[in-house]
Scaffold this active site. Structure first.
Site, short mmCIF file in Angstrom:
data_model
loop_
_atom_site.label_atom_id
_atom_site.label_comp_id
_atom_site.label_asym_id
_atom_site.label_seq_id
_atom_site.Cartn_x
_atom_site.Cartn_y
_atom_site.Cartn_z
N GLN A 127 0.71 -1.14 0.12
CA GLN A 127 -0.02 0.02 0.06
C GLN A 127 0.87 1.37 -0.08
OE1 GLN A 127 -3.68 -0.28 -0.63
NE2 GLN A 127 -2.36 -2.21 -1.05
N HIS A 183 1.71 2.87 -3.29
CA HIS A 183 0.66 3.98 -4.10
C HIS A 183 0.84 5.08 -4.11
CE1 HIS A 183 -2.61 0.88 -5.28
NE2 HIS A 183 -2.60 0.23 -4.02
N GLU A 233 -8.45 1.67 6.02
CA GLU A 233 -8.79 1.18 4.70
C GLU A 233 -8.90 -0.46 4.81
OE1 GLU A 233 -6.88 1.94 1.15
OE2 GLU A 233 -8.56 1.81 0.12
N HIS A 234 -7.60 -0.90 4.85
CA HIS A 234 -7.55 -2.55 4.76
C HIS A 234 -7.00 -2.88 6.11
CE1 HIS A 234 -6.65 -1.00 0.63
NE2 HIS A 234 -7.52 -1.85 0.27
N ASP A 285 -7.30 -6.57 -3.92
CA ASP A 285 -7.19 -5.45 -4.90
C ASP A 285 -7.67 -5.95 -6.44
OD1 ASP A 285 -6.42 -3.42 -3.03
OD2 ASP A 285 -4.22 -3.50 -3.62
N HIS A 332 -52.40 21.54 6.07
CA HIS A 332 -52.32 20.25 5.96
C HIS A 332 -53.60 19.63 6.66
CE1 HIS A 332 -48.10 21.18 5.72
NE2 HIS A 332 -47.74 20.13 5.55
N1 LIG Z 1 -9.14 4.05 -1.81
C1 LIG Z 1 -9.12 3.13 -3.00
O1 LIG Z 1 -9.97 2.61 -3.00
C2 LIG Z 1 -8.02 3.64 -3.94
C3 LIG Z 1 -7.95 2.60 -4.92
C4 LIG Z 1 -6.95 2.92 -6.00
C5 LIG Z 1 -6.01 3.88 -5.62
N2 LIG Z 1 -6.35 4.47 -4.75
C6 LIG Z 1 -5.45 5.93 -4.45
O2 LIG Z 1 -5.70 6.66 -5.51
C7 LIG Z 1 -4.71 7.49 -5.50
C8 LIG Z 1 -4.05 7.64 -7.37
O3 LIG Z 1 -3.60 8.88 -7.40
P1 LIG Z 1 -2.54 9.20 -8.48
O4 LIG Z 1 -2.01 10.63 -8.22
O5 LIG Z 1 -1.90 8.22 -9.15
O6 LIG Z 1 -3.86 9.40 -9.60
P2 LIG Z 1 -4.96 10.28 -9.85
O7 LIG Z 1 -5.64 10.19 -11.12
O8 LIG Z 1 -5.92 10.27 -8.71
O9 LIG Z 1 -4.50 11.95 -9.61
C9 LIG Z 1 -3.72 12.45 -10.94
C10 LIG Z 1 -4.14 13.59 -11.30
O10 LIG Z 1 -4.07 14.65 -10.21
C11 LIG Z 1 -3.88 16.14 -10.61
N3 LIG Z 1 -2.83 16.76 -10.02
C12 LIG Z 1 -1.59 16.44 -9.90
N4 LIG Z 1 -0.87 17.35 -9.26
C13 LIG Z 1 -1.70 18.38 -9.04
C14 LIG Z 1 -1.55 19.62 -8.24
N5 LIG Z 1 -0.60 19.77 -7.85
N6 LIG Z 1 -2.93 20.44 -8.50
C15 LIG Z 1 -3.84 19.76 -8.81
N7 LIG Z 1 -4.15 18.84 -9.40
C16 LIG Z 1 -3.04 17.92 -9.41
C17 LIG Z 1 -3.47 15.64 -12.19
O11 LIG Z 1 -4.51 16.20 -13.08
C18 LIG Z 1 -3.37 14.08 -12.32
O12 LIG Z 1 -3.78 13.82 -13.52
C19 LIG Z 1 -3.54 7.12 -4.65
O13 LIG Z 1 -3.24 7.88 -3.39
C20 LIG Z 1 -3.91 5.53 -4.44
O14 LIG Z 1 -3.46 5.23 -3.22
C21 LIG Z 1 -7.18 4.44 -3.73
N1 LIG Z 2 -5.07 -0.85 -2.99
C1 LIG Z 2 -5.90 0.13 -3.84
C2 LIG Z 2 -7.26 0.44 -2.91
O1 LIG Z 2 -6.77 1.32 -1.87
C3 LIG Z 2 -6.61 -0.44 -5.02
C4 LIG Z 2 -5.52 -1.08 -5.89
C5 LIG Z 2 -5.68 -1.15 -7.46
N2 LIG Z 2 -4.60 -1.58 -7.77
C6 LIG Z 2 -3.76 -1.98 -6.89
N3 LIG Z 2 -4.51 -1.65 -5.68
ZN LIG Z 3 -3.28 -1.54 -3.74
#
Ligand SMILES: NC(=O)c1ccc[n+]([C@@H]2O[C@H](COP(=O)([O-])OP(=O)(O)OC[C@H]3O[C@@H](n4cnc5c(N)ncnc54)[C@H](O)[C@@H]3O)[C@@H](O)[C@H]2O)c1
Ligand SMILES: N[C@H](CO)Cc1c[nH]c[nH+]1
Ligand SMILES: [Zn+2]
Length: 441
Positions: free
Chosen positions: A260, A263, A328-329, A362, A421
């Site tokens: 995690q 990520h 979350e997990h 996941d 009413h």
């Molecule tokens: N909770 C869940 O179920 C779950 C599942 C999968 C992923 N996640 C999380 O999702 C998130 C994915 O994040 P990511 O960054 O890879 O992708 P994302 O698509 O969420 O965000 C990327 C976008 O953020 C914007 N951005 C970047 N910098 C910025 C700034 N300074 N100001 C405004 N906008 C900006 C850009 O447009 C970029 O395309 C991670 O935190 C991951 O842990 C959570």
């Molecule tokens: N762990 C993420 C949810 O917090 C989901 C994900 C997608 N791919 C891998 N992991």
């Molecule tokens: Zn994951």
């Protein structure tokens, strides 16, 4: 990783535990103003603002003509993706669909003499699903978002995901979208993408509800736009908390924590154990593995920001600490994990036993991986079919049913001082009921 000793009476007041418990709030104050500005601009200037932000944050030139992904691009994606990955996507879609079908809710009626009451369940007409695409691309999140929407019966599922540096959208995500039943795809992400589908722009449609995880900008945009559209929850940076005892394998636990941490720099990885020796072995293994990771930089920052080992009195105390964190997990890597299930109150998903690594969940097990983060597992649930339906009450009374309830309704209307009413009841009590209409029903 920080070591925090909770083997004391006032452990709930420990400042480090409080910092971890409040991890979501700290993030909000830091990023709120920039997200609000983005939302305001998208509301005012539509496409112009959205395309401007795509250029600024993602270095892509979007236009009304290219923002929507075409059918040809999706077909091409199928040529690019390896057959074993197509098989894996089909396998996952099938298991996720079967699991979520159990969540389907029926409409119902209850009757009593002269009265019919009920609840009608209706799928939303449209839903927007956010698929993250910044630091990694997430075909698995396409499946987790789209499949429950389609199981619920949503007619129009609109997916948004950022194209970064080039117009190309990750082909794995496109294949997953097609196989999960997504109807339209727009290559836009971040807070500006969320605002675009919340308000609608010249070239991006407005939806009724936005679901899906994303980084802090995405999570906050959803939160601020709640009310303009519905949202599922605040699913931000990923988190894992492992409760472990002496039967746990330190290398397995360390890898799961890193799974995690990799990520996001803001992801959370927490170990809770009463076994000091195990704690040290996990930390050693984690730093060794960290060196080998391709995403070392991200994982290292995440461990620096939030990585924590909590030392507890015993496994029951570990469960109490986990409830405080509400992760979350939650992995339960102990001798008898099922015996602890009753003690666990707050976690998005609970993984029981040494072989149930979080990453299986996941991808392929079936329950949803879009889960509440930042402690919001105290009150939010995993994304599910129930997020894509709404309910309407149904009420009917016949002339006979009317007589059974009217007096009490009239008296309550009188006590509230609401004359119209009361009159609505009284005009019917005056027997001027349209008998013909009543008899038909
Ligand atoms: N909770 C869940 O179920 C779950 C599942 C999968 C992923 N996640 C999380 O999702 C998130 C994915 O994040 P990511 O960054 O890879 O992708 P994302 O698509 O969420 O965000 C990327 C976008 O953020 C914007 N951005 C970047 N910098 C910025 C700034 N300074 N100001 C405004 N906008 C900006 C850009 O447009 C970029 O395309 C991670 O935190 C991951 O842990 C959570
Ligand atoms: N762990 C993420 C949810 O917090 C989901 C994900 C997608 N791919 C891998 N992991
Ligand atoms: Zn994951």
């Amino acid at each position: 990783m920080k070591r925090v000793d909770l083997r004391k009476d006032d452990w709930q007041k420990d400042p480090e535990l409080s910092r971890i418990k409040n991890r979501g709030q700290g993030l909000e104050s830091k990023y709120a103003s920039s997200v609000l500005e983005i939302i305001e601009n998208v509301k005012k200037y539509g496409d112009t603002a959205v395309f401007g932000y795509a250029k600024k944050f993602d270095r892509v030139d979007l236009t009304p003509e290219n923002v929507k992904v075409s059918e040809e691009e999706i077909e091409e994606a199928f040529q690019k993706v390896e057959p074993k990955v197509i098989d894996a996507i089909k396998f996952a879609v099938d298991r996720v669909r079967k699991f979520h079908e159990k969540q389907l809710e029926n409409s119902y009626f209850v009757t009593e003499p002269g009265i019919v009451l009920g609840q009608k369940v209706t799928p939303l007409e449209s839903a927007g699903i956010y698929v993250p695409g910044g630091k990694a691309s997430y075909p698995s999140s396409v499946i987790m978002n789209a499949v429950p929407a389609k199981v619920a019966g949503v007619e129009k599922v609109v997916m948004i995901t950022p194209a970064i540096g080039t117009l190309e959208v990750n082909p794995y995500s496109l294949v997953a979208a097609k196989l999960s039943g997504v109807d339209e795809i727009y290559r836009v992400g971040g807070a500006h993408g969320i605002a675009a589908i919340a308000y609608g722009t010249e070239s991006i449609p407005k939806v009724d509800k936005i679901v899906g995880p994303g980084n802090i900008y995405v999570a906050l945009a959803k939160k601020f736009l709640f009310g303009t559209v519905d949202i599922d929850m605040v699913a931000g940076p990923s988190e894992i908390l492992v409760i472990a005892d002496e039967t746990a394998n330190p290398e397995w636990v360390a890898t799961d924590l890193l799974s995690q941490a990799e990520h996001d720099e803001l992801a959370g990885a927490f170990l809770v154990t009463h076994d000091e020796k195990l704690a040290e072995e996990v930390v050693d293994a984690l730093y060794k593995k960290l060196e080998t990771l391709k995403r070392k930089e991200i994982a290292e920052k995440s461990i620096e920001n939030f990585g924590t080992v909590f030392l507890t009195k015993d496994v029951y105390h570990s469960c109490q600490v986990a409830n405080e964190v509400a992760p979350e997990h939650l992995e339960v890597a102990t001798k008898e994990p099922f015996a602890l299930l009753d003690l666990i109150k707050h976690a998005g998903a609970i993984f029981l036993g040494h072989h149930t690594c979080e990453s299986l969940g996941d991808y392929v097990l079936g329950p949803n991986h879009v889960l509440p983060t930042g402690g919001s597992a105290r009150f939010f649930s995993p994304l599910g079919v129930y997020d894509f339906v709404k309910r309407s009450s149904i009420l009917y009374v016949s002339k006979e049913g009317f007589k059974r309830v009217s007096e009490h309704a009239r008296n309550l209307a009188e006590c509230e001082g609401l004359e119209a009413h009361r009159l609505a009841v009284e005009v019917r009590e005056a027997i001027k009921i349209p008998i013909k209409l009543e008899e038909k029903v």
